[in-house]
Scaffold this active site. Structure first.
Site, PDB file in Angstrom:
ATOM      1  N   SER A   1     -10.081  39.979   3.533  1.00  0.00           N
ATOM      2  CA  SER A   1     -10.592  38.436   3.761  1.00  0.00           C
ATOM      3  C   SER A   1      -9.702  37.736   4.051  1.00  0.00           C
ATOM      4  O   SER A   1      -9.183  36.489   4.286  1.00  0.00           O
ATOM      5  CB  SER A   1     -11.761  38.321   2.441  1.00  0.00           C
ATOM      6  OG  SER A   1     -12.601  39.151   2.271  1.00  0.00           O
TER       7      SER A   1
ATOM      8  N   ASP B   1     -18.677  35.587   4.288  1.00  0.00           N
ATOM      9  CA  ASP B   1     -18.013  36.368   3.738  1.00  0.00           C
ATOM     10  C   ASP B   1     -18.417  38.223   3.985  1.00  0.00           C
ATOM     11  O   ASP B   1     -18.939  38.583   2.925  1.00  0.00           O
ATOM     12  CB  ASP B   1     -16.669  36.675   2.680  1.00  0.00           C
ATOM     13  CG  ASP B   1     -15.290  37.396   2.171  1.00  0.00           C
ATOM     14  OD1 ASP B   1     -15.719  38.583   2.729  1.00  0.00           O
ATOM     15  OD2 ASP B   1     -14.327  36.544   1.986  1.00  0.00           O
TER      16      ASP B   1
ATOM     17  N   HIS C   1     -20.044  45.642  -1.116  1.00  0.00           N
ATOM     18  CA  HIS C   1     -18.403  46.995  -1.028  1.00  0.00           C
ATOM     19  C   HIS C   1     -19.088  47.070  -2.015  1.00  0.00           C
ATOM     20  O   HIS C   1     -19.142  48.449  -2.450  1.00  0.00           O
ATOM     21  CB  HIS C   1     -17.118  45.534  -2.630  1.00  0.00           C
ATOM     22  CG  HIS C   1     -16.433  45.625  -1.364  1.00  0.00           C
ATOM     23  ND1 HIS C   1     -15.218  45.718  -1.121  1.00  0.00           N
ATOM     24  CD2 HIS C   1     -15.867  43.854  -1.191  1.00  0.00           C
ATOM     25  CE1 HIS C   1     -14.270  45.347  -0.054  1.00  0.00           C
ATOM     26  NE2 HIS C   1     -14.676  44.300  -0.293  1.00  0.00           N
TER      27      HIS C   1
ATOM     28  N   GLU D   1     -17.844  28.898   2.171  1.00  0.00           N
ATOM     29  CA  GLU D   1     -17.813  30.275   1.641  1.00  0.00           C
ATOM     30  C   GLU D   1     -18.742  30.685   1.070  1.00  0.00           C
ATOM     31  O   GLU D   1     -19.784  30.115  -0.063  1.00  0.00           O
ATOM     32  CB  GLU D   1     -16.807  30.645   1.786  1.00  0.00           C
ATOM     33  CG  GLU D   1     -16.650  31.986   1.715  1.00  0.00           C
ATOM     34  CD  GLU D   1     -15.683  32.738   0.583  1.00  0.00           C
ATOM     35  OE1 GLU D   1     -15.229  33.915   1.170  1.00  0.00           O
ATOM     36  OE2 GLU D   1     -15.813  32.482  -0.730  1.00  0.00           O
TER      37      GLU D   1
HETATM   38 ZN   LIG Z   1     -13.895  42.255   0.805  1.00  0.00          ZN
END
Ligand SMILES: [Zn+2]
Length: 433
Positions: A81, A33, A264, A255
């Site tokens: 996402s 991710d 972030h 994931e």
């Molecule tokens: Zn994100």
């Protein structure tokens, strides 16, 4: 496309190896991710053996086959996402926030559901809560990623041919499974699932179906954890369990959830530790394929996060040695430093970052500490990013292409510049064979 090329190869009588396009029995699908190309590049420099002249390639380099376009089904270009995972799981683009539903909020069938319909064994593994956007988009349907309780409910209510959709789930999220209005853990147990909520008891899961929930919400960041390789450990365990239940093949989505979260946070050391765990999980998948060549591994990302760049402020350098020294996420570092006096702060700063506590650092940190925790976070993060020459353009996502990696039977189907929906299309065509 796949069929056309195979037919062509046959017509030409060429010796294109069978394994190149033939459908695999088992599919291991891994999503990093937020893992844009700058993350795998940074990881390569981090892994470099400094005693040799060349920069050694990583496990990512060994399986790189293409690039994917990530835009969602609206005019934003930049995906979240949920829309990213929906494209990667259903082969249909949708709006940001969508969990396997289309623009009209109608359910889209996911590849995991198709696999389950065909009698394959199915699994989801994540270091976030298991009902977070990416895993959710494989086994739940919801108009909003924020409806965590409803998504968790789907893992038991969304029956596929009368059966629960996912045979094995490993991740976090007890908070969403054990609630006042419903206890999903009890319901899973009644449905025959083995269950544990202790990571050191992972091995007590001895057969499928099974459920392991190891955190209230998400796992701690790898850099702050005494189990920094938790995704690698869960991947090994998952492949062990799936291997015992693969009469009709298996489908698993694994994931690397928190690469995105460190992105972030614009926290480079945090991101690199997540990359290391994700790389370990990929190595485990590759090793499984070396022993089981009828299996396919596809690795990609849903988008890139943070606009990470290596080199900043006009300086031609990126300093891995600075990043390597950092021993905590900036969030954890901030929590630790916030209540300290200047002497404690000096000692702890150097312990946890390896950086000197010089006059400028002291001024920046103590000044920010007087202001707020948020200001201290910003100051600490800036000092680490500046010292390592790490650049970030945003606290959010970016629209750049992400890489596609593939290994094993069918890997050639993923070569080139593909739309993210094409990755799903090809995987679905393999599952449907
Ligand atoms: Zn994100």
């Amino acid at each position: 496309m796949t069929r056309k090329i195979s037919a062509l190869a046959f017509a030409l009588g060429c010796t294109l190896s069978n394994s190149a396009f033939a459908a695999p029995k088992n599919i291991i699908y891994m999503i990093g991710d937020g893992m844009g190309p700058a993350f795998t590049t940074a990881y390569r420099y981090m892994q470099d053996d400094k005693t040799t002249k060349i920069v050694e390639p990583t496990v990512f380099d060994s399986i790189l086959v293409g690039m994917a376009h990530t835009y969602p089904d609206d005019d934003t270009v930049v995906t979240d996402s949920a829309a990213g995972a929906t494209a990667l799981s259903t082969a249909s683009k949708s709006y940001n926030g969508a969990i396997a539903v289309d623009t009209h909020k109608k359910s889209l069938k996911t590849m995991l559901e198709i696999a389950k319909e065909r009698g394959m064994t199915t699994a989801l593994v994540a270091t976030s809560q298991i009902n977070h956007a990416t895993p959710a988009s494989f086994a739940a349907h919801n108009e909003s990623r924020r409806n965590y309780d409803e998504i968790a409910d789907d893992y038991i209510d969304n029956k596929i041919a009368g059966k629960l959709p996912v045979d094995l789930m490993l991740g976090g999220g007890t908070k969403y499974f054990i609630r006042d209005d419903r206890n999903l853990v009890s319901e899973f147990k009644e449905a025959g699932y083995q269950y544990t909520d202790k990571f050191n008891k992972l091995d007590s899961l001895s057969r499928l179906p099974a459920l392991g929930l190891f955190a209230d919400v998400a796992f701690p960041h790898a850099i702050d954890s005494d189990e920094p390789k938790r995704l690698t450990t869960m991947t090994n365990k998952t492949l062990d369990l799936l291997d015992k239940h693969n009469e009709k093949g298996f489908f698993v989505m694994i994931e690397g959830s928190q690469i995105d979260w460190c992105g972030h946070a614009n926290d480079i050391a945090c991101a690199m530790k997540e990359m290391d765990d994700f790389a370990g999980a990929i190595k485990a998948a590759k090793a499984y394929i070396d022993a089981n060549p009828d299996t396919l591994l596809v690795v990609t990302a849903d988008h890139s996060t943070g606009g990470l760049t290596l080199g900043s402020n006009g300086v031609y350098q990126w300093k891995t040695e600075v990043v390597e020294q950092v021993k905590a996420s900036v969030k954890e570092l901030t929590n630790t430093l916030f209540d300290m006096n200047v002497d404690q702060m000096a000692k702890t700063w150097t312990q946890l970052t390896g950086l000197p506590f010089d006059k400028e650092t002291e001024k920046a940190l103590t000044g920010a500490q007087k202001d707020s925790k948020e200001a201290l976070y910003k100051a600490a993060n800036k000092l680490i990013n500046d010292a390592s020459f790490t650049g970030w353009t945003t606290k959010g996502h970016t629209a750049i292409d992400v890489q596609i990696f593939a290994y094993g039977q069918g890997r050639d189907a993923f070569i080139g510049s593909l739309n993210n929906t094409q990755i799903a299309d090809k995987l679905i065509s393999f599952i449907e064979k």
